[in-house]
Write an enzyme that holds these catalytic residues in place. Structure first.
Site, PDB file in Angstrom:
ATOM      1  N   HIS A  62      22.454 -10.716  17.766  1.00 20.87           N
ATOM      2  CA  HIS A  62      21.440 -11.315  18.587  1.00 20.87           C
ATOM      3  C   HIS A  62      21.541 -12.495  18.835  1.00 20.87           C
ATOM      4  O   HIS A  62      22.274 -13.379  18.321  1.00 20.87           O
ATOM      5  CB  HIS A  62      19.838 -10.920  17.801  1.00 20.87           C
ATOM      6  CG  HIS A  62      19.436 -11.580  16.612  1.00 20.87           C
ATOM      7  ND1 HIS A  62      20.527 -11.463  15.400  1.00 20.87           N
ATOM      8  CD2 HIS A  62      18.868 -12.492  16.203  1.00 20.87           C
ATOM      9  CE1 HIS A  62      20.073 -12.210  14.497  1.00 20.87           C
ATOM     10  NE2 HIS A  62      18.998 -12.975  14.798  1.00 20.87           N
ATOM     11  N   ASP A  66      22.081 -19.225  14.559  1.00 22.84           N
ATOM     12  CA  ASP A  66      22.616 -18.705  13.146  1.00 22.84           C
ATOM     13  C   ASP A  66      23.551 -17.490  13.205  1.00 22.84           C
ATOM     14  O   ASP A  66      24.271 -17.414  12.254  1.00 22.84           O
ATOM     15  CB  ASP A  66      21.670 -18.592  12.041  1.00 22.84           C
ATOM     16  CG  ASP A  66      20.662 -17.609  12.085  1.00 22.84           C
ATOM     17  OD1 ASP A  66      20.183 -17.286  13.187  1.00 22.84           O
ATOM     18  OD2 ASP A  66      20.495 -16.790  11.148  1.00 22.84           O
ATOM     19  N   HIS A 142      13.603  -6.902  14.939  1.00 25.21           N
ATOM     20  CA  HIS A 142      13.551  -8.017  14.457  1.00 25.21           C
ATOM     21  C   HIS A 142      12.646  -9.008  15.839  1.00 25.21           C
ATOM     22  O   HIS A 142      11.879  -8.311  16.478  1.00 25.21           O
ATOM     23  CB  HIS A 142      15.058  -8.914  14.530  1.00 25.21           C
ATOM     24  CG  HIS A 142      15.269 -10.285  14.056  1.00 25.21           C
ATOM     25  ND1 HIS A 142      14.692 -10.643  12.907  1.00 25.21           N
ATOM     26  CD2 HIS A 142      15.993 -11.269  14.600  1.00 25.21           C
ATOM     27  CE1 HIS A 142      14.896 -12.184  12.690  1.00 25.21           C
ATOM     28  NE2 HIS A 142      15.725 -12.367  13.600  1.00 25.21           N
TER      29      HIS A 142
HETATM   30 ZN   LIG Z   1      19.410 -15.026  11.260  1.00 22.20          ZN
HETATM   31 ZN   LIG Z   2      17.297 -13.777  13.746  1.00 21.91          ZN
END
Ligand SMILES: [Zn+2]
Ligand SMILES: [Zn+2]
Length: 267
Positions: A62, A66, A142
């Site tokens: 995604h 990070d 998410h």
């Molecule tokens: Zn993450």
């Molecule tokens: Zn994430």
């Protein structure tokens, strides 16, 4: 050992001194498949002696930094190494715009072609077929569109003739997600399951609010899926006590390991 997984990052949103953000390399019979590409991935690849030019495909879960801030540097270094083979990159459709931005500013002298394939599925879907492995994407739950990836070894007829009892290897990568019932189906029976465990059980509220899982939720997924082993990671920067963390998982699913950066799993 046909599958080797190298964990290159176990941090969540914030990189800290001994933890890099998410990135893993799965080697299948020597071919490399990169899962997510957090900041610092290319340095981690060097430390682990993983050859840049052997990366066949990159799978991005995604568009959170990070999980992808290391991509530009890695793509650029591949040109410096003189890569010529096509590089397949899979990820949510929005990743296409990010790659176009990269190309427009930095890609002028690229020595190889980036083949971006958008992932867009509500059910598991085969996305990549290599010589030894099939890769499927499956949806996660998410804050934004997010996918996990499952690798199933391809076994040839000759292989079966040599060893009729052979058990094809499998691996699944569950990036950032809250728990949901179908997930165990998507990763059913894998030898090794990676599942994020950003928070300890006592922080379940925070996990739900931020679109993440706790230790016990990761372990429950592994148990429901009948996985062989569970590896957890993507730890909140506050986490210091890994024994407590892994203990919470083992109460639900005994075969759990808390990954540290640089860990290698052969199976
Ligand atoms: Zn993450
Ligand atoms: Zn994430």
């Amino acid at each position: 050992m046909n599958f080797t997984l190298t964990i290159m990052g176990t941090a969540s949103a914030m990189p800290i001194s001994d933890r890099n953000p998410s990135a893993q390399m799965l080697a299948v019979h020597g071919r490399l498949f990169l899962l997510d590409c957090g900041e610092g991935t290319q340095q981690q690849m060097r430390r682990a002696h993983l050859a840049f030019l052997k990366v066949e495909a990159i799978f991005i879960s995604h568009i959170h930094g990070d999980h992808m801030f290391g991509l530009f540097g890695l793509l650029n270094s591949m040109t410096m190494y003189g890569r010529t083979a096509d590089l397949y990159i899979y990820g949510p459709r929005a990743l296409g715009s990010v790659l176009n931005f990269y190309r427009s500013f930095f890609g002028e002298h690229e020595s190889y072609e980036i083949k971006f394939v958008p992932v867009d599925c509500r059910e598991p879907q085969l996305v990549h077929t290599s010589k030894w492995v099939r890769v499927s994407a499956f949806p996660l739950s998410h804050k934004i569109e997010c996918y996990g990836y499952r690798f199933d070894e391809i076994v040839t007829d000759r292989h079966w003739q040599e060893n009729p009892a052979y058990h094809p290897k499998s691996y699944a990568y569950c990036s950032d997600t809250t728990p949901f019932p179908q997930l165990a189906e998507y990763v059913r029976g894998v030898d090794l399951l990676y599942h994020e465990a950003t928070y300890p059980v006592e922080m379940a509220d925070k996990a739900a609010e931020r679109g993440h899982s706790t230790t016990a939720q990761a372990a429950q997924c592994a148990r429901d899926a009948g996985a062989g082993r569970l590896v957890i990671g993507h730890y909140s920067s506050r986490i210091k006590d890994f024994d407590a963390l892994v203990q919470e998982c083992r109460e639900v699913f005994p075969e759990t390991v808390a990954a540290q950066d640089g860990d290698v799993f052969d199976f």
